[in-house]
Design a protein around this motif. Structure first.
Motif: not given
Ligand code: BDP
Length: 667
Positions: A139, A147-148, A190, A270, A307, A348, A353, A381
Motif C-alpha cells: 500500500w 498507507e497503514r 487508493n 479498488k 476487490r 477481506k 475491516d 492496522e
Molecule cells: C482500511 C484502511 C484503509 C484502506 C482500506 C482498504 O483503513 O486505509 O484503504 O482498508 O482496504 O482498512 O481499501
C-alpha cells in the motif's frame, strides 16, 4: 545486521555431524539451465553455503560427483509449474522442478531445512504449493509514505520517484520467494492522481526495472489502477465501462504495459469504495467494470484482481438495511456467473475491516462460478500497529479452516481459495504487506513472524501455527531450544492478549478514528462509517439477526446462519458482533458480559506486562540489537495496554453502573 536479514541469517552450522553431512553436497552447484530464476537459486545457495559452511561452491553446468544438481523435468506429472522434488542420490542432492520456479522454491526449502538443522533425509520430498496465487499487496504511495505502514517509509519510492536502492528491493524479493510468494502489487489500492502515471510511459520504465528484479525470484508484478484513469490522464471525458471508447482505451493501455513488462501480472482494483471511482458512477455494476479490464488484459494473460471491499462509507447509522457487514455479499453474490474467467474477486477475511476478531465473510463459497482470493492484513492496522505484539498466523488458520458448509460439512474456506471446491481457474491468497524501510523491515522485530508465517501458509495452509513459529524462530534466532519455546509461547499468547484488553466479544472498532491506534470507545459510534457497537446504559452489541436485526446472518449457509443467529449457540467471542445484549447477559463462560469486560481488561494488561518479564529472561541469548529493540516495543505495549484497560473499563462502569465483583480499581 541480524535484524535486516530476518530469517535468512545463514549462520554458521555448529552441529558437527550436520556440518559434515551438508558439506558433502555444498562444494559444487550444478545448474543445467540458464534463466533468471535458476541463476537466483544458484546464487542463493552459493551465498548460504559460504556463510553456513565456509565453503566456496563452484557453480557450473556439468553433473558433479558430489554437489547440488538443479535440473528441469518438464514431463514430471507429479509437479505443478512451481513444485519441486528434492532427492538424495549418493553424494548428490537433486533439486528438480518442472520450471525454474520450482528450482528456486526447492533451493529455499533446502536452506530452510539446513537452517533449522534437519538431516538431509528429512529435507527430501515432493512439494507443490496449495494456492496458485500467493500475493502481497503493497500500500505504498509514490511520495514514499505507506498507507497503514508501521515500519518506516516505502522501500520502493521516495519524493515522488522510484528509489535508486534496487538492492533492498532484491533482498525483499529474496524474502518473499523464500516463503513462496509469487505476486506483488507495488502501489496503494487508493491510486492518487500522481500514481495514475504508473501505467504511462512516464513511469512504466521504472516499473519495468522493479519487475525485472521480481522476475528473477518467480514473482509477477501487478499494479493497482484507478478506475477513472482514462479521465485522470486527460484522454476521455468518461470512464463508463460500457462505452466503446473507454474499452478501447484500456485495450491500448494493456498493450502498452505489456511492451514494457511481458509477464505483467495484471491490475488490482479498488472501485466504488471509500471515495474511489468505479462503475456505479455510470449506473453499471462490478461485473461490467471488471470485465472491461479483463477483456483488455486477456490477450496477454493478465488478471484483474477486483476487490470486494465495497460499502457505503457515508451511511446513516439508523438505516439497518445497509449494515456494512452485509455490503460485500449484497453487492457481489447476485453477480455470480457474470465475471470473465480472468477476473478474481479479492475478499477481506471478515465482513468489516481486519478487526482483531470478526466472523468469516459469508461470500466465501457462495459464488461457485466466480474466482475468489482471500485478503488478509499482515500490516497490523487494527492489531497494535507493530508496537503491540500480535502473531496473526492462528487467526489466519482459523479463517482458512472455517467451514462454510457451501457443499455441506467439510467445505472449508481454504478449499474455496485453493480453487479445489469449484475448480476455479484462478484463486489464492493475498495480503497487505507489513514492511517498510526500517532496518528490521517490520518495525517490531517479532512482526517478522507474521510476514514469514503469511507466506508459509499461502504455500501450505496445513502447516500448524506452532510449526511455522518454530521454523521462523530457529532460522531467525538460532538453535537454542529453550529460547525457541519461550518465544513461541509469547507469539501464541499475543493475539489472545491483545484481544482481551481491546474491544470485547467481537464488537470491534473502539479505536481512535483515522489513524486507528489506541482506545476510543465512541470514536466511530456517531459517524458515517457503518461501524457501531450500540452501547448504552442497558446493553451493547449489534443485532444482526434475521428476526430483529440487520439480517446479516442470513448471508451464511444454513448451518452457520442458525449457529450465529441464535444467541444460544453463538460463540462468546463473537457475541456482540451478532447480538445486542444487556450487560447482565450470562456468557457461555458463566460470566456476565460486564464482568467479562472487566476481567479480560485487567488480565490482558497484566499479561502484557508479563511479556516484558518473559522477554527479559532471554537477555543473554539474543543479540543486543534485537533484544533491546523488542524490549522497547514490549514496554510500550505494557504501558499502552493499561490505557486500553482503564478507558474501556471506565466507560462501561459509567454506562452500566455495575460494580466489578472483584472490586478492582476502576476510575
Ligand atoms: C482500511 C484502511 C484503509 C484502506 C482500506 C482498504 O483503513 O486505509 O484503504 O482498508 O482496504 O482498512 O481499501
Amino acid at each position: 545486521s541480524k535484524s535486516y536479514k530476518c530469517w535468512l541469517q545463514y549462520d554458521a552450522v555448529v552441529n558437527q555431524q550436520r556440518k559434515e553431512e551438508y558439506s558433502v553436497i555444498a562444494k559444487v552447484i550444478s545448474k543445467q539451465l540458464d534463466s533468471p530464476a535458476a541463476d537466483a537459486a544458484a546464487a542463493e545457495l552459493k551465498m548460504a553455503f559460504e556463510s553456513m559452511l565456509g565453503i566456496h561452491a563452484e557453480v557450473k553446468h556439468e553433473k558433479p560427483e558430489a554437489g547440488v544438481l538443479l535440473s528441469i523435468a518438464e514431463s514430471a506429472d507429479y509437479l505443478t509449474d512451481e513444485g519441486f522434488e528434492i532427492k538424495k542420490e549418493g553424494s548428490r542432492l537433486l533439486i528438480t522442478g518442472k520450471t525454474d520456479k520450482g528450482l528456486l522454491y526447492g533451493a529455499f526449502h533446502l536452506l530452510r531445512g539446513m537452517q533449522t538443522g534437519e538431516p538431509l533425509a528429512k529435507i527430501e520430498g515432493i512439494q507443490n504449493p496449495a494456492n496458485p496465487l500467493r500475493m502481497i499487496n503493497q500500500w505504498d504511495n509514490i511520495d514514499g509514505s505507506i498507507e497503514r505502514g508501521y515500519a518506516g517509509a516505502s522501500i520502493f519510492y521516495e519524493n515522488n520517484e522510484f528509489t535508486k536502492d534496487l538492492g533492498r528491493i532484491q533482498d525483499y524479493a529474496r524474502l518473499l520467494a523464500s516463503v513462496g510468494i509469487n505476486g506483488v502489487s507495488i502501489n496503494n489500492v487508493n491510486v492518487h492522481k500522481i500514481e495514475t502515471d504508473m501505467i504511462t510511459s512516464v513511469l512504466l520504465p521504472d516499473v519495468a526495472k522493479i519487475a525485472d528484479i521480481f522476475r528473477q525470484y518467480g514473482i509477477r508484478l501487478f499494479l493497482s489502477v484507478n478506475f477513472a484513469s482514462p479521465i485522470e490522464l486527460g484522454d476521455l471525458k468518461t470512464a463508463d465501462p460500457l462505452e466503446e471508447s473507454v474499452r478501447q482505451w484500456w485495450k491500448n493501455k494493456a498493450e502498452e504495459v505489456y511492451t514494457y513488462i511481458p509477464d505483467f501480472g495484471g491490475f488490482v482494483v479498488k472501485a466504488d469504495s471509500e471515495h474511489r471511482p468505479g462503475p456505479f458512477t455510470y449506473g453499471r455494476n462490478h461485473a461490467d467494470g471488471s470485465n472491461m479490464l479483463a477483456e483488455a488484459l486477456a490477450p496477454f494473460g493478465g488478471l484483474v484482481i477486483w476487490r470486494c471491499f465495497v460499502y457505503n462509507c457515508m451511511q446513516d447509522w439508523r438505516d439497518r438495511k445497509t449494515d456494512r457487514a452485509r455490503a460485500a455479499y449484497d453487492h457481489f453474490e447476485p453477480l455470480d456467473g457474470q465475471f470473465l474467467d480472468n477476473v478474481i474477486l479479492q475478499i477481506k477475511n471478515g465482513p468489516m475491516d481486519f478487526q482483531v476478531r470478526e466472523p468469516v465473510t459469508p461470500l466465501f463459497g457462495a459464488m461457485p462460478k466466480t474466482n475468489q482470493v482471500i485478503e488478509f492484513q499482515v500490516t497490523q492496522e487494527y492489531t497494535g500497529q507493530q508496537r503491540h505484539l500480535c502473531y496473526l498466523v492462528p487467526q489466519w488458520k482459523e479463517v482458512l479452516n472455517f467451514d462454510t458448509y457451501a457443499k455441506g460439512k467439510g467445505s472449508a474456506v481454504k478449499q474455496v481459495v485453493d480453487g479445489s471446491m469449484y475448480e476455479y481457474k484462478h484463486s489464492g491468497i493475498a495480503a497487505v504487506s507489513n514492511i517498510g524501510n526500517d532496518e528490521n523491515w517490520t518495525g517490531h522485530t517479532l512482526a517478522q513472524a507474521n510476514f514469514y508465517g503469511y507466506g508459509r501458509l499461502t504455500w501450505n495452509p496445513e502447516l500448524s501455527s506452532e510449526d511455522i513459529a518454530k521454523e521462523w524462530i530457529s532460522q531467525t534466532f538460532g538453535p537454542d531450544e529453550s529460547m525457541q519455546q519461550v518465544i513461541s509461547h509469547m507469539l501464541h499468547d499475543s493475539w489472545p492478549i491483545y484481544e482481551s484488553y481491546t474491544a470485547p466479544l467481537g464488537v470491534g472498532w473502539m479505536v481512535n478514528p483515522e489513524h486507528h491506534y489506541g482506545p476510543n470507545v465512541d470514536g466511530y459510534e456517531y459517524s458515517v462509517w457503518g461501524t457501531y457497537h450500540f452501547a448504552d446504559c442497558n446493553g451493547i452489541g449489534v443485532d444482526r439477526t434475521i428476526e430483529s436485526g440487520t439480517g446479516y446472518t442470513s448471508q451464511y449457509f444454513k448451518e452457520n446462519e442458525r449457529y450465529y443467529n441464535s444467541i444460544d449457540t453463538c460463540p462468546d467471542n463473537l457475541l456482540l458482533f451478532f447480538h445486542h445484549v444487556p450487560y447482565t447477559h450470562v456468557l457461555k463462560s458463566g460470566e456476565t458480559v460486564i464482568q467479562h469486560i472487566y476481567n479480560t481488561h485487567f488480565e490482558g494488561a497484566d499479561e502484557a506486562a508479563n511479556l516484558v518479564e518473559t522477554w527479559c529472561s532471554l537477555k543473554d541469548r539474543i543479540d543486543p540489537q534485537r533484544f533491546d529493540a523488542v524490549l522497547k516495543r514490549l514496554e510500550e505495549q505494557a504501558e499502552h495496554s493499561k490505557q486500553w484497560r482503564d478507558r474501556i473499563n471506565t466507560y462501561f462502569y459509567r454506562k452500566s453502573g455495575i460494580e466489578d465483583k472483584q472490586k478492582r480499581t476502576i476510575y
